[in-house]
Each structure stands twice: as C-alpha cells, then as structure tokens.
Design an enzyme around this catalytic site. Structure first.
Site, PDB file in Angstrom:
ATOM      1  N   SER A  86       1.044  -1.002   0.380  1.00  0.00           N
ATOM      2  CA  SER A  86       0.026  -0.327  -0.188  1.00  0.00           C
ATOM      3  C   SER A  86       1.247   1.563   0.300  1.00  0.00           C
ATOM      4  O   SER A  86       1.316   1.389  -1.092  1.00  0.00           O
ATOM      5  CB  SER A  86      -1.075   0.057   0.977  1.00  0.00           C
ATOM      6  OG  SER A  86      -2.215   0.837   0.710  1.00  0.00           O
ATOM      7  N   HIS A 236      -7.427  -6.352   0.830  1.00  0.00           N
ATOM      8  CA  HIS A 236      -6.148  -5.224   0.837  1.00  0.00           C
ATOM      9  C   HIS A 236      -5.619  -5.740   1.754  1.00  0.00           C
ATOM     10  O   HIS A 236      -3.835  -5.877   1.226  1.00  0.00           O
ATOM     11  CB  HIS A 236      -6.733  -3.747   0.832  1.00  0.00           C
ATOM     12  CG  HIS A 236      -5.585  -3.211   0.805  1.00  0.00           C
ATOM     13  ND1 HIS A 236      -4.883  -2.557   0.282  1.00  0.00           N
ATOM     14  CD2 HIS A 236      -5.194  -2.038   1.826  1.00  0.00           C
ATOM     15  CE1 HIS A 236      -4.612  -1.673  -0.010  1.00  0.00           C
ATOM     16  NE2 HIS A 236      -4.175  -1.327   1.243  1.00  0.00           N
TER      17      HIS A 236
END
Length: 258
Positions: A86, A236
């Site tokens: 990320s 995620h």
C-alpha cells in the site's frame, strides 16, 4: 532525515526489506516476516510518522523514497529484495525508479502507481477524535472509535498504534497531525518519468479493488519487466489474510531466474 528508521531484523541469508502501509507498522509483518526469515535476512521497517520511527512534518513519497535510500545506506545493504504494501509499496516504487541500481527485485503489494481518491478521512477523523489525554483504558478508546468505524477488526488494527507509558498515560505512535496535513499527498499518483527494467512483481488480493486490470498499462509503462499475480480470497491485507500463499509467491519470484 537525520535519524534512521526504526526496524526489526530476523533470519539470515540475502537481505529482504519490508515497508508497511498507512496506519500500519513493522509489527503487522512479524508473522510473515518469521516465515520469510527461514530463507532471507528480513528487515521489518517502520515508515516515518509510524511505529517507533521519527516524526516529521513532511510526509511525501519523495521524502519516503529518500528514507529508504538512507536506511539501505545505514544498514550497508547493497541490493536487497524489497517488499512494499500500500503506502509502503508506493514509496518503494518511487525509490525503485530513482535508484534502480540499489535493489535486486521488487514486490509491490496491492497498490498501483496511480492516484487514489482520499478515502482515509473517516479513519483519521476517528483517531483524532479520541480524547487520548483522558483515556482510562483501550476499551474506552475502542468505544470512542466505534462511533466512526463500525468494523471491529479495523479498529483493532488501528488501536495497535496506541501507546501507554509506565505512568499509564496514552499517546499515539502515529504522527496524526502530519498524516492529516499530507492526506492528499498520500493518495497521489506517481509523477516520475523514470522507469526501471528490474524484475517487479505486483501481488493483489482478489477481493480488493486497489489494482484493477486496466492499471496494468500504467504499471508496464514504469516497470516493463513486471507481472501481476492475484491471491484468491484475499482483500487489501493480502499478507495477513493469506500468509502461506503470499510467502510462496514472494519466495518463488525471488528465487526464479531474472
């Protein structure tokens, strides 16, 4: 940046450096780090304004890329393997195109080199709304945070950033003021005109929408020697949700001939 980033080190072998995402810390990677440490010398790093690393007013990808360079210099790591998740992935991408001679292979976890709309405002407002100075317990912090963040696993992840000293006083390890001031910058796309043909693996979660099929165009433009792998059933937090599959993908990619 005068002070170096805080880190944990484990295992032995070729060096592998891991950079976490927004609101995270090196602690989030300990489980996967231990598995990878069976093969590599693993460095789990706290990014600036996170974990036990120094707080800075500036929180841009340019500054984070320079932090990575300084970290490699400080630890005398010539060409390590690098993993970034990320925000840490975008920092690693910015570093990679600026310093392609300073790493061997790059693994980017569930982030593309594009701009993302600001979607962490609720989280930041929730964290900044907690009356840390008058907290009696973590349960009280959780109760205050629940007003804006109903998902308990998300709250548990965020509240790992709440520190308590010997006197029982609470404080944030996160530099919330800097993250708040730089929130749009954290969502920014890469504006680099550099590219690198070093091997790059993008790993995405099947249930995550961070890397779309059409993002492969922007990815290949910056990283022509790249590929995208999808881990089924993962969101995620690919490495936390599917650690075994994640470790196998990473190890296979690193050990494959370039």
């Amino acid at each position: 940046m005068a002070e170096t980033l805080h880190f944990k080190e484990m295992g032995e072998g070729k060096p592998l450096v891991i950079f976490h995402g927004l609101f995270g810390s090196s602690d989030n990677w300990v489980t996967v780090g231990r598995e990878l440490a069976k093969t590599f010398q693993v460095y789990l790093v706290d990014m600036r304004n996170h974990g036990d690393s120094p707080h800075q007013d500036v929180h841009t990808y340019e500054s984070m890329a320079e932090d990575i360079l300084q970290f490699l210099d400080d630890q005398k790591l010539e060409r390590p393997f690098i993993i970034g998740h990320s925000m840490g992935g975008k920092a690693a991408m910015n570093f990679a195109v600026r310093h392609p001679d300073r790493f061997e292979k790059l693994i980017i976890v569930d982030i593309a080199p594009k701009a993302y709309p600001v979607h962490h405002r609720t989280i930041l407002d929730g964290l900044m709304g907690i009356d840390v100075a008058n907290l009696e317990s973590r349960q009280e912090a959780d109760k205050q945070l629940a007003k804006s963040i109903p998902e308990k696993p998300v709250r548990q992840f965020l509240l790992k950033n709440l520190d308590r000293d010997k006197e029982g006083e609470y404080s944030w390890k996160l530099n919330l003021a800097a993250l708040d001031a730089n929130l749009e910058t954290i969502g920014a796309g890469m504006e680099e005109h550099y590219t690198t043909d070093k091997p790059v693996l993008f790993i995405r979660g099947e249930k995550s929408n961070y890397i779309q099929d059409q993002d492969s165009i922007a990815i290949v433009a910056l990283f022509p020697n790249s590929s995208i792998e999808t881990i089924k059933g993962a969101g995620h937090w690919v490495h936390a949700e599917k650690p075994q599959e994640f470790v196998e993908l990473v190890t296979g990619f690193i050990q494959s001939p370039s």
